[in-house]
Design an enzyme around this catalytic site. Sequence first.
Site, PDB file in Angstrom:
ATOM      1  N   LYS A  59       0.507  -1.543  -0.262  1.00 57.45           N
ATOM      2  CA  LYS A  59      -0.001   0.107   0.144  1.00 57.45           C
ATOM      3  C   LYS A  59       0.563   1.666  -0.020  1.00 57.45           C
ATOM      4  O   LYS A  59       1.748   1.585   1.209  1.00 57.45           O
ATOM      5  CB  LYS A  59      -0.928   0.053   1.092  1.00 57.45           C
ATOM      6  CG  LYS A  59      -2.224   0.906   0.968  1.00 57.45           C
ATOM      7  CD  LYS A  59      -3.223   1.238   2.673  1.00 57.45           C
ATOM      8  CE  LYS A  59      -4.205   2.594   2.433  1.00 57.45           C
ATOM      9  NZ  LYS A  59      -5.263   2.513   3.853  1.00 57.45           N
ATOM     10  N   LYS A  84      -2.093  -1.462  -4.228  1.00 57.11           N
ATOM     11  CA  LYS A  84      -2.775  -0.403  -4.321  1.00 57.11           C
ATOM     12  C   LYS A  84      -1.854   0.802  -4.112  1.00 57.11           C
ATOM     13  O   LYS A  84      -1.496   0.554  -3.270  1.00 57.11           O
ATOM     14  CB  LYS A  84      -3.931  -0.593  -3.138  1.00 57.11           C
ATOM     15  CG  LYS A  84      -4.081   0.086  -3.209  1.00 57.11           C
ATOM     16  CD  LYS A  84      -5.687   0.123  -1.603  1.00 57.11           C
ATOM     17  CE  LYS A  84      -6.107   1.289  -1.173  1.00 57.11           C
ATOM     18  NZ  LYS A  84      -6.152   1.647   0.760  1.00 57.11           N
TER      19      LYS A  84
END
Length: 323
Positions: A196, A249
């Site tokens: 992330k 992500k």
Amino acid sequence: MKEFDRHRRLRSTSNLRDLVRESHLNKDDLIMPVFVDENLSSGKVEITSMPGIYRFSLANVLDEIKEIVDLGIKSVILFGIPINKDEVATQAWDDNGIVQRAIRKIKTNYPDLIVIADCCLCEYTSTGHCGILSDNGRVLNDESLEYIVKTAVSQTKAGADIIAPSNAMDGYVSAIRAGLDKEGYIETPIMSYAVKYASSFYGPFREAADSAPAFGDRKTYQMDPANRLEALREVASDEKEGADFVMVKPSMAFLDVMREIRNNTNLPLVAYNVSGEYAMVKAAAANGWIDEEKIVNEILVGMKRAGADLIITYFAKDIARKL
Ligand code: PBG
């Protein structure tokens, strides 16, 4: 003598191109995000920067779920917006929190739908950070784990099928696994937001979920977008700690990382096509500058080609309509 290769041979008709296509979008791959807002007593409110995406009241969330299920989508990921926020994110782990109530309602009415609970504190903390802060404003790692575990357990108790921790603390997978196992939830999988990045592509989401940090940024816990090897280390740790899925992500600017993770893990790989990626496409399409349907298809099939097995996308309903 063959002087050159005739690649065009396999491109000559539409049927032939279909026959040799390597990557496909499937309804089974799609996960639709759903926002449930405790501040709304009824109805839904469109998110300004994400046209077509709404925050739903608990009273009306089943309207959206019905549409998703009727389109043949098998999974949703839930985000909650609570009325009350505090320093320890009480509403994230309260058994009567907005997400816990939404999970119970959805699972009672649609028991087969896979409900993934995003497991984070940022929507629930008064500071907007994903963890608990020290007196001098630092996000504490180990202290935050205790709260993320409580959140995961209460979401599972409410009926969540998969826990998706996204607060980017070190050790959250092993802490949540131990916490779930201790309560007997040995069958509940963990979908880790393993890779992330600290990304500006989350801007519209933070409006949607009212979760922007009140001060500072998330760079001490989310990753530097310039880093690739660090992504491999993150996945190796989460795999060792017991993750059942790993995620990359955002997606569009990180397809190289996606491919590299695919080549380094045997776990199912999830791509999160995030809010800013959605907003850019919608804005350009609204101006008539791009063909939305074709662009969305190209973007999402690119994620499949890069190695993603599943895609969390705000376009899930639109895509499902065409498949
Ligand atoms: C919670 C969380 C965020 C997103 C998913 N879970 C925001 C953040 O980390 O700031 C972003 C999703 C999106 O942009 O669509 N931590």
